[in-house]
Each structure stands twice: as structure tokens, then as C-alpha cells.
Design a protein around this motif. Structure first.
Motif, PDB file in Angstrom:
ATOM      1  N   GLY A 139      38.078 -50.347  61.625  1.00 53.14           N
ATOM      2  CA  GLY A 139      36.560 -50.274  61.613  1.00 53.14           C
ATOM      3  C   GLY A 139      36.045 -50.682  60.173  1.00 53.14           C
ATOM      4  O   GLY A 139      35.186 -51.736  59.971  1.00 53.14           O
ATOM      5  N   GLU A 140      36.474 -49.460  59.266  1.00 52.13           N
ATOM      6  CA  GLU A 140      35.991 -49.179  57.670  1.00 52.13           C
ATOM      7  C   GLU A 140      35.847 -50.673  57.283  1.00 52.13           C
ATOM      8  O   GLU A 140      35.824 -50.974  56.307  1.00 52.13           O
ATOM      9  CB  GLU A 140      35.886 -48.001  57.856  1.00 52.13           C
ATOM     10  N   ARG A 141      37.492 -51.384  57.739  1.00 52.07           N
ATOM     11  CA  ARG A 141      38.027 -52.739  57.024  1.00 52.07           C
ATOM     12  C   ARG A 141      36.544 -54.248  56.468  1.00 52.07           C
ATOM     13  O   ARG A 141      36.883 -54.553  55.785  1.00 52.07           O
ATOM     14  CB  ARG A 141      39.438 -53.170  57.319  1.00 52.07           C
ATOM     15  N   ARG A 142      35.909 -53.563  57.383  1.00 54.02           N
ATOM     16  CA  ARG A 142      35.039 -55.049  57.977  1.00 54.02           C
ATOM     17  C   ARG A 142      34.212 -54.844  56.661  1.00 54.02           C
ATOM     18  O   ARG A 142      33.736 -55.739  56.264  1.00 54.02           O
ATOM     19  CB  ARG A 142      33.962 -54.690  58.903  1.00 54.02           C
ATOM     20  N   ARG A 143      33.694 -53.338  55.688  1.00 53.64           N
ATOM     21  CA  ARG A 143      33.659 -53.438  55.141  1.00 53.64           C
ATOM     22  C   ARG A 143      34.026 -54.437  52.998  1.00 53.64           C
ATOM     23  O   ARG A 143      33.073 -54.522  52.831  1.00 53.64           O
ATOM     24  CB  ARG A 143      32.632 -52.654  54.088  1.00 53.64           C
ATOM     25  N   TYR A 144      35.244 -54.276  53.780  1.00 53.93           N
ATOM     26  CA  TYR A 144      36.121 -54.935  52.573  1.00 53.93           C
ATOM     27  C   TYR A 144      35.527 -55.936  52.763  1.00 53.93           C
ATOM     28  O   TYR A 144      36.839 -56.846  53.185  1.00 53.93           O
ATOM     29  CB  TYR A 144      37.367 -54.619  52.358  1.00 53.93           C
ATOM     30  N   ARG A 145      36.356 -57.812  51.597  1.00 54.51           N
ATOM     31  CA  ARG A 145      36.097 -59.189  52.213  1.00 54.51           C
ATOM     32  C   ARG A 145      37.596 -59.373  51.565  1.00 54.51           C
ATOM     33  O   ARG A 145      38.277 -58.208  50.575  1.00 54.51           O
ATOM     34  CB  ARG A 145      35.144 -59.691  51.406  1.00 54.51           C
ATOM     35  N   THR A 146      38.224 -60.766  51.897  1.00 52.79           N
ATOM     36  CA  THR A 146      39.243 -61.388  51.507  1.00 52.79           C
ATOM     37  C   THR A 146      39.155 -61.898  50.375  1.00 52.79           C
ATOM     38  O   THR A 146      38.548 -62.916  50.394  1.00 52.79           O
ATOM     39  CB  THR A 146      40.228 -62.554  52.413  1.00 52.79           C
ATOM     40  N   SER A 147      39.998 -61.913  48.821  1.00 53.39           N
ATOM     41  CA  SER A 147      39.921 -62.931  47.785  1.00 53.39           C
ATOM     42  C   SER A 147      40.773 -64.002  47.819  1.00 53.39           C
ATOM     43  O   SER A 147      41.820 -63.919  49.039  1.00 53.39           O
ATOM     44  CB  SER A 147      39.772 -61.979  46.626  1.00 53.39           C
ATOM     45  N   TYR A 148      40.176 -65.187  47.413  1.00 56.06           N
ATOM     46  CA  TYR A 148      40.633 -66.659  47.609  1.00 56.06           C
ATOM     47  C   TYR A 148      41.915 -66.807  46.396  1.00 56.06           C
ATOM     48  O   TYR A 148      42.456 -67.232  47.094  1.00 56.06           O
ATOM     49  CB  TYR A 148      39.732 -67.857  46.955  1.00 56.06           C
ATOM     50  N   HIS A 149      41.573 -65.278  45.657  1.00 57.64           N
ATOM     51  CA  HIS A 149      43.118 -65.178  44.870  1.00 57.64           C
ATOM     52  C   HIS A 149      43.027 -66.450  44.652  1.00 57.64           C
ATOM     53  O   HIS A 149      44.386 -67.420  43.722  1.00 57.64           O
ATOM     54  CB  HIS A 149      44.672 -64.934  45.675  1.00 57.64           C
ATOM     55  N   ASP A 150      41.956 -67.248  43.784  1.00 55.19           N
ATOM     56  CA  ASP A 150      41.976 -68.418  43.269  1.00 55.19           C
ATOM     57  C   ASP A 150      41.352 -68.211  41.639  1.00 55.19           C
ATOM     58  O   ASP A 150      40.532 -68.091  41.501  1.00 55.19           O
ATOM     59  CB  ASP A 150      41.519 -69.895  43.774  1.00 55.19           C
ATOM     60  N   LEU A 194      24.932 -55.071  59.430  1.00 54.82           N
ATOM     61  CA  LEU A 194      25.628 -56.447  58.777  1.00 54.82           C
ATOM     62  C   LEU A 194      24.518 -56.548  57.343  1.00 54.82           C
ATOM     63  O   LEU A 194      25.247 -56.784  56.301  1.00 54.82           O
ATOM     64  CB  LEU A 194      24.961 -57.430  59.319  1.00 54.82           C
ATOM     65  N   LEU A 195      23.827 -55.892  57.589  1.00 58.21           N
ATOM     66  CA  LEU A 195      22.707 -56.299  56.284  1.00 58.21           C
ATOM     67  C   LEU A 195      23.206 -55.238  55.155  1.00 58.21           C
ATOM     68  O   LEU A 195      22.779 -55.382  54.185  1.00 58.21           O
ATOM     69  CB  LEU A 195      21.094 -56.433  56.219  1.00 58.21           C
ATOM     70  N   THR A 196      23.204 -54.306  55.783  1.00 55.93           N
ATOM     71  CA  THR A 196      23.634 -52.674  55.117  1.00 55.93           C
ATOM     72  C   THR A 196      25.019 -53.383  54.208  1.00 55.93           C
ATOM     73  O   THR A 196      24.637 -52.868  52.322  1.00 55.93           O
ATOM     74  CB  THR A 196      23.754 -51.900  55.788  1.00 55.93           C
ATOM     75  N   ASP A 197      25.865 -53.745  54.823  1.00 57.35           N
ATOM     76  CA  ASP A 197      26.711 -54.686  54.124  1.00 57.35           C
ATOM     77  C   ASP A 197      26.911 -54.588  53.285  1.00 57.35           C
ATOM     78  O   ASP A 197      27.720 -54.843  51.562  1.00 57.35           O
ATOM     79  CB  ASP A 197      27.803 -54.907  55.413  1.00 57.35           C
ATOM     80  N   ARG A 198      26.271 -56.339  53.521  1.00 52.72           N
ATOM     81  CA  ARG A 198      25.891 -56.998  52.765  1.00 52.72           C
ATOM     82  C   ARG A 198      25.354 -56.848  50.872  1.00 52.72           C
ATOM     83  O   ARG A 198      25.436 -57.110  49.847  1.00 52.72           O
ATOM     84  CB  ARG A 198      25.504 -58.285  52.942  1.00 52.72           C
ATOM     85  N   LEU A 199      23.891 -55.628  51.636  1.00 50.81           N
ATOM     86  CA  LEU A 199      24.005 -55.583  50.125  1.00 50.81           C
ATOM     87  C   LEU A 199      24.503 -54.290  49.384  1.00 50.81           C
ATOM     88  O   LEU A 199      24.342 -53.943  48.006  1.00 50.81           O
ATOM     89  CB  LEU A 199      22.777 -54.199  50.923  1.00 50.81           C
ATOM     90  N   ARG A 200      25.311 -53.376  50.178  1.00 50.63           N
ATOM     91  CA  ARG A 200      26.526 -52.016  49.179  1.00 50.63           C
ATOM     92  C   ARG A 200      27.224 -53.774  48.268  1.00 50.63           C
ATOM     93  O   ARG A 200      28.133 -53.230  47.190  1.00 50.63           O
ATOM     94  CB  ARG A 200      27.658 -51.781  50.784  1.00 50.63           C
ATOM     95  N   GLU A 201      27.471 -54.815  49.271  1.00 50.45           N
ATOM     96  CA  GLU A 201      28.981 -55.106  48.457  1.00 50.45           C
ATOM     97  C   GLU A 201      28.197 -55.953  47.376  1.00 50.45           C
ATOM     98  O   GLU A 201      28.926 -56.566  46.104  1.00 50.45           O
ATOM     99  CB  GLU A 201      29.295 -56.432  49.106  1.00 50.45           C
ATOM    100  N   LEU A 202      27.119 -56.959  47.497  1.00 45.88           N
ATOM    101  CA  LEU A 202      26.612 -57.000  46.100  1.00 45.88           C
ATOM    102  C   LEU A 202      26.332 -55.874  45.216  1.00 45.88           C
ATOM    103  O   LEU A 202      25.972 -56.403  44.092  1.00 45.88           O
ATOM    104  CB  LEU A 202      25.269 -57.561  46.633  1.00 45.88           C
ATOM    105  N   GLU A 203      25.946 -55.005  45.188  1.00 46.04           N
ATOM    106  CA  GLU A 203      25.327 -53.659  44.435  1.00 46.04           C
ATOM    107  C   GLU A 203      26.535 -53.579  43.916  1.00 46.04           C
ATOM    108  O   GLU A 203      26.784 -53.034  42.983  1.00 46.04           O
ATOM    109  CB  GLU A 203      25.085 -52.805  45.257  1.00 46.04           C
ATOM    110  N   GLY A 204      27.735 -53.322  44.967  1.00 45.83           N
ATOM    111  CA  GLY A 204      29.122 -53.041  44.114  1.00 45.83           C
ATOM    112  C   GLY A 204      29.496 -53.921  42.996  1.00 45.83           C
ATOM    113  O   GLY A 204      29.739 -53.249  42.322  1.00 45.83           O
ATOM    114  N   HIS A 205      29.072 -55.435  43.458  1.00 46.98           N
ATOM    115  CA  HIS A 205      30.026 -56.579  42.342  1.00 46.98           C
ATOM    116  C   HIS A 205      28.851 -56.715  41.299  1.00 46.98           C
ATOM    117  O   HIS A 205      28.521 -57.621  40.558  1.00 46.98           O
ATOM    118  CB  HIS A 205      29.700 -57.613  43.657  1.00 46.98           C
TER     119      HIS A 205
END
Length: 252
Positions: free
Chosen positions: A38-49, A93-104
Motif C-alpha cells: 500500500g505504501e508503494r502508492r507514494r512512488y510513481r513510475t518513471s518513463y525511463h525516457d 492524495l494531496l498529501t502524497d502530491r505535496l510530499r512528492e513535489l517537495e521531494g523533487h
């Protein structure tokens, strides 16, 4: 899994894409427990492009990510402000997006000084560099049919205001406080340019109170301003001529 890619197929010969963890976190291995999966929902998949477009979408291509960026273009916002502006997104979901954007490195957060003491989210310098792309995408999107029962946020309407009207550089500077719901924005013009920021102005020539949807209607059809003034859906205190001019609804 990104909405831009199909889900990986299972079975012989299939290849499962490896998730791209947020900075500072580790991916959950395959075969982990249900809770860990379930935690994997926090991770997105790269296009590897290798293309820069694909690499940018690795960072801001998830659903709601660019709308979070849009909401922060005019200044910092609290989590609750973002939830009210993006009504269809869940808190998780908003928490996830903010965490991801902050991480990047696109978004950062800070705590306001007392007495407020609230945590706000803001764009980093790197995040602010997305503004031309976000605004260009918005202009392109105007050709797309309107969705059923659309919502409109204060920030999106104010960005429309900033970009849709050209002001005479010979006109004197003017400032208007615009109250949209429980938030106030400062709209000022000087040297033919319109500036918008969150918060109360030190001094205002006029104060306008309404809701985002009504303001959007007036920006699309400036002649409707008088109708909304008459029915009370828009109220203006102070210099009405200044409010008209800043909204592009003056009769001159």
C-alpha cells in the motif's frame, strides 16, 4: 502508476517497471506485505525516457501535481487552502502530491511567524520556473470543451484576470482588495502591468467582495458587472471606477 502509462502486465515475458521513489525514501520490494504494498502508492513510475519532456513529467506528471503548482503561483498557501481550492482531491492524495513535489525540489514548506504559526507550502525557485509552462498549458486548454459542473478556484480566476487584460501604462497606479470567500488578494496596476498577491493591501482605492465563479463570469463578460452589482453578488466599496478599470469592465 502514472496515468500516462498502462499498468504492467503479469505473466511470462512481462516486465514490471521499477517505481521511482521520492527523494530520501526507498522503494518497497516486490512480494512485500499488503501494508508495505500500500505504501508503494507514494512512488510513481518513471518513463525511463531521456527526453526532457518525459523527465519533467516524471516530476509533475501525476494527477493534481500541476494544479498544486498552479495554486501556488500567486503565493504560499496552507494545506486547508489547497484542499478548498482543489475540491475533488482527497486529503491523502494531496498529501502524497505535496510530499512528492517537495521531494523533487518543486515545493517547500515553512512555518509562519507568530501569531499565525501555520505551515504553508510555497514554490521553490525551481518550481517558479514552471509558471510559463503552466500558463501556456492553460491557454492551450481553453480550446478543450468545458467539463460538466466545473469548479473554479480563486487562483485560477486571478491568473485569468492577470493575463487577459491590457492596461494603459499612462493610467495612474491603483490598488484594489478583492475578497473571494475567506481570503483577500491585492490587485494593483502600475506602468501598464497588473500585479496580484495574497493578503491585504496597505492602502486600497477600492474593495470588491464576491466569489470566484461570479468574478470569472465578469472577466469573461465585463458588461455583466452592473447586473451583479445590482443583485448583490458583487459588492464594491470605495472607488467603483478603479474596480471597473482593474477588472477591464470600464465603459471608456
Amino acid at each position: 502508476m502514472s496515468e500516462f502509462l498502462p499498468a504492467p502486465r503479469s505473466g511470462r515475458g512481462s516486465r514490471t517497471e521499477r517505481p521511482l521513489p521520492v527523494a530520501g525514501e526507498q522503494a518497497v520490494p516486490l512480494g512485500a506485505s499488503a501494508a508495505a504494498r500500500g505504501e508503494r502508492r507514494r512512488y510513481r513510475t518513471s518513463y525511463h525516457d531521456a527526453c526532457g519532456i518525459a523527465r519533467a513529467l516524471d516530476v509533475v506528471g501525476e494527477r493534481w501535481a500541476l494544479l498544486v503548482v498552479r495554486e501556488l503561483l500567486l503565493g504560499p498557501q496552507r494545506f486547508g487552502d489547497l484542499r478548498r481550492a482543489l475540491r475533488a482531491v482527497s486529503s491523502n492524495l494531496l498529501t502524497d502530491r505535496l510530499r512528492e513535489l517537495e521531494g523533487h525540489g518543486v515545493v517547500s514548506r515553512r512555518t509562519l511567524p507568530p501569531p499565525a504559526g501555520a505551515v504553508v507550502y510555497q514554490l521553490t525557485e525551481s518550481g517558479r520556473e514552471l509558471e510559463p509552462a503552466v500558463l501556456a498549458l492553460g491557454g492551450w486548454g481553453l480550446r478543450v470543451p468545458m467539463p460538466a459542473s466545473p469548479t473554479v478556484s480563486a487562483t485560477s480566476v486571478l491568473l485569468f484576470l492577470r493575463g487577459s487584460h491590457h492596461h494603459d501604462p499612462t493610467e495612474p497606479p491603483a490598488t484594489c482588495a478583492i475578497e473571494l470567500g475567506d481570503r483577500t488578494w491585492t490587485v494593483s496596476s502600475a506602468a501598464g502591468r497588473l500585479h496580484i498577491q495574497a493578503g491585504e493591501p496597505a492602502v486600497a482605492d477600492a474593495r470588491l467582495r464576491t466569489d470566484p465563479a461570479t468574478l470569472n463570469t465578469v472577466l469573461a463578460e465585463p458588461a455583466m458587472l452592473d447586473n451583479h452589482l445590482a443583485d448583490g453578488s458583487i459588492a464594491v466599496d470605495g472607488d467603483l471606477a478603479t474596480a471597473r478599470r482593474l477588472l477591464g469592465a470600464d465603459s471608456s
